[in-house]
Scaffold this motif. Sequence first.
Motif, PDB file in Angstrom:
ATOM      1  N   PRO A  18     -30.985  -7.042  17.960  1.00 26.13           N
ATOM      2  CA  PRO A  18     -29.693  -7.813  18.106  1.00 26.13           C
ATOM      3  C   PRO A  18     -28.576  -7.372  17.204  1.00 26.13           C
ATOM      4  O   PRO A  18     -27.367  -6.948  17.532  1.00 26.13           O
ATOM      5  CB  PRO A  18     -29.773  -9.149  18.259  1.00 26.13           C
ATOM      6  N   GLY A  77     -25.584  -5.500  18.726  1.00 28.07           N
ATOM      7  CA  GLY A  77     -24.346  -6.117  18.501  1.00 28.07           C
ATOM      8  C   GLY A  77     -23.316  -5.438  17.747  1.00 28.07           C
ATOM      9  O   GLY A  77     -22.230  -5.466  18.170  1.00 28.07           O
ATOM     10  N   LEU A  90     -21.795  -2.698  20.567  1.00 27.76           N
ATOM     11  CA  LEU A  90     -21.202  -3.498  21.166  1.00 27.76           C
ATOM     12  C   LEU A  90     -19.596  -3.642  20.571  1.00 27.76           C
ATOM     13  O   LEU A  90     -18.678  -3.655  21.256  1.00 27.76           O
ATOM     14  CB  LEU A  90     -21.563  -4.622  21.676  1.00 27.76           C
ATOM     15  N   LEU A 142     -14.160 -10.719  16.567  1.00 25.51           N
ATOM     16  CA  LEU A 142     -15.564 -10.601  16.919  1.00 25.51           C
ATOM     17  C   LEU A 142     -16.037 -10.137  15.361  1.00 25.51           C
ATOM     18  O   LEU A 142     -17.074  -9.710  15.193  1.00 25.51           O
ATOM     19  CB  LEU A 142     -15.858  -9.288  17.934  1.00 25.51           C
ATOM     20  N   THR A 155     -19.768 -11.270  14.138  1.00 25.85           N
ATOM     21  CA  THR A 155     -20.909 -11.008  15.158  1.00 25.85           C
ATOM     22  C   THR A 155     -22.105 -11.077  14.504  1.00 25.85           C
ATOM     23  O   THR A 155     -23.173 -11.724  14.639  1.00 25.85           O
ATOM     24  CB  THR A 155     -20.496  -9.750  15.989  1.00 25.85           C
ATOM     25  N   LYS A 199     -28.401 -15.579  16.743  1.00 26.98           N
ATOM     26  CA  LYS A 199     -27.857 -15.334  18.107  1.00 26.98           C
ATOM     27  C   LYS A 199     -28.341 -14.181  18.585  1.00 26.98           C
ATOM     28  O   LYS A 199     -28.773 -13.023  17.628  1.00 26.98           O
ATOM     29  CB  LYS A 199     -26.501 -15.277  18.140  1.00 26.98           C
ATOM     30  N   ALA A 257     -27.387 -10.554  20.691  1.00 28.14           N
ATOM     31  CA  ALA A 257     -26.254  -9.465  20.499  1.00 28.14           C
ATOM     32  C   ALA A 257     -25.153  -9.887  21.341  1.00 28.14           C
ATOM     33  O   ALA A 257     -23.971 -10.246  20.409  1.00 28.14           O
ATOM     34  CB  ALA A 257     -26.646  -7.946  20.965  1.00 28.14           C
ATOM     35  N   THR A 258     -25.113 -10.347  22.545  1.00 24.72           N
ATOM     36  CA  THR A 258     -23.892 -10.870  23.319  1.00 24.72           C
ATOM     37  C   THR A 258     -23.631 -12.123  22.975  1.00 24.72           C
ATOM     38  O   THR A 258     -22.467 -12.537  22.877  1.00 24.72           O
ATOM     39  CB  THR A 258     -24.040 -10.735  24.945  1.00 24.72           C
ATOM     40  N   GLU A 259     -24.739 -12.959  22.556  1.00 15.98           N
ATOM     41  CA  GLU A 259     -24.221 -14.294  21.988  1.00 15.98           C
ATOM     42  C   GLU A 259     -23.486 -14.350  20.740  1.00 15.98           C
ATOM     43  O   GLU A 259     -22.592 -15.062  20.506  1.00 15.98           O
ATOM     44  CB  GLU A 259     -25.848 -15.157  21.635  1.00 15.98           C
ATOM     45  N   LEU A 295     -21.308 -12.061  19.705  1.00 20.45           N
ATOM     46  CA  LEU A 295     -20.191 -11.720  20.065  1.00 20.45           C
ATOM     47  C   LEU A 295     -19.400 -12.818  20.484  1.00 20.45           C
ATOM     48  O   LEU A 295     -18.254 -13.098  20.027  1.00 20.45           O
ATOM     49  CB  LEU A 295     -20.040 -10.507  21.040  1.00 20.45           C
ATOM     50  N   GLY A 296     -19.845 -13.601  21.525  1.00 21.50           N
ATOM     51  CA  GLY A 296     -19.430 -14.897  21.739  1.00 21.50           C
ATOM     52  C   GLY A 296     -18.963 -15.891  20.787  1.00 21.50           C
ATOM     53  O   GLY A 296     -18.079 -16.571  20.754  1.00 21.50           O
ATOM     54  N   TRP A 336     -16.168 -15.012  18.549  1.00 24.39           N
ATOM     55  CA  TRP A 336     -15.099 -15.202  19.651  1.00 24.39           C
ATOM     56  C   TRP A 336     -14.670 -16.686  19.522  1.00 24.39           C
ATOM     57  O   TRP A 336     -13.308 -16.789  19.003  1.00 24.39           O
ATOM     58  CB  TRP A 336     -15.245 -14.525  20.827  1.00 24.39           C
TER      59      TRP A 336
END
Length: 238
Positions: free
Chosen positions: A108, A112, A115, A138, A141, A150, A152-154, A156-157, A160
Motif C-alpha cells: 500500500p 499509494g 497514485l 492528499l 496518505t 489503511k 492505498a486508496t483508503e 488517499l481518502g 482527503w
Amino acid sequence: MKGVDWAAHEDPSAMQNATLSPIRLLQRSFEMVGPIYGPLLILASPGFIIPIVAELIPLAGGILNLAYGLIGAPILEGAAFWLVDQHLKQRTPPLGNSLDRAVSRAVPLVFGSILLVLIVLLGMLLLVLPGIYWGIRLAFTLCAIVLEDKGATEGLGYSWNLVRGRWWGVFWAFLAVALISLIFGIAILISFFVGGILGDTLGAAVVVNAAATAVAPIRDIYTVLLFRSLQQLQAQAA
C-alpha cells in the motif's frame, strides 16, 4: 476512529497540544529530534547517495534513481513516520523494527505513493492550481497507510477527509517548513561557493542533496506532528 483513540488514550494532554502553527510545530520538532536524529538520517541517506550515483553513472544511476523513487522512498518514508510516531508515544523502537513495520506495509505504501504522484501530476497539467490543492489534501496518505493501517486508496481518502476545512492551515504549515529547508540549503551552498570549495555541477548537487538529507529528520517529525494535530482537531470537532 483510531486517531481519536490515539488522542484519548496514548496522550491525555494531546488535545491541548493540537496545533497547525508552523512555529510551534517546528519548536516541538526540534525538541524531539535529538534521540532519533541518527536513525532518521540513516533512513534518509539513500536520498543523498542515489542522486549522486545517477550523476556519476547516468544510465544505471537513472534506473536506480527511478526504482528508489517508486519503491524505496515510500517504504523508507513509512519507516521514518513509524519511528517518529512511536517516539512521540515514548516507545522509540530500534531502527530495524521501524523498517519491518514499513516493509509489512510496502504494497500500500508504494501504490499509494504512485497514485498520489499521478493525481498531483494530473492536477499540475490542469493549470497547476488543482495539483497544489490535491497535493495538500492528499499529503498525509503515507502517514495514514503506515500509522492507521489503511490501504492505498483508503489512505488517499483518509488524508482527503483529514484536511477538509483546514486546507489553508495545512498549506501554510507545509510552506513554512519548505521555505526553512530551502533557506538552509541555499545558505550552505553559498558558503561553499564563497569558500571556493565547489567548482562544478556535481559538487553543487552533493551539497544540495546533503542539505536536504540533513533536514529530512525535522521534516519527518514535523509531518507526523501535523498529522496527529489534525486528528486531534478532527476529534474535537466530532
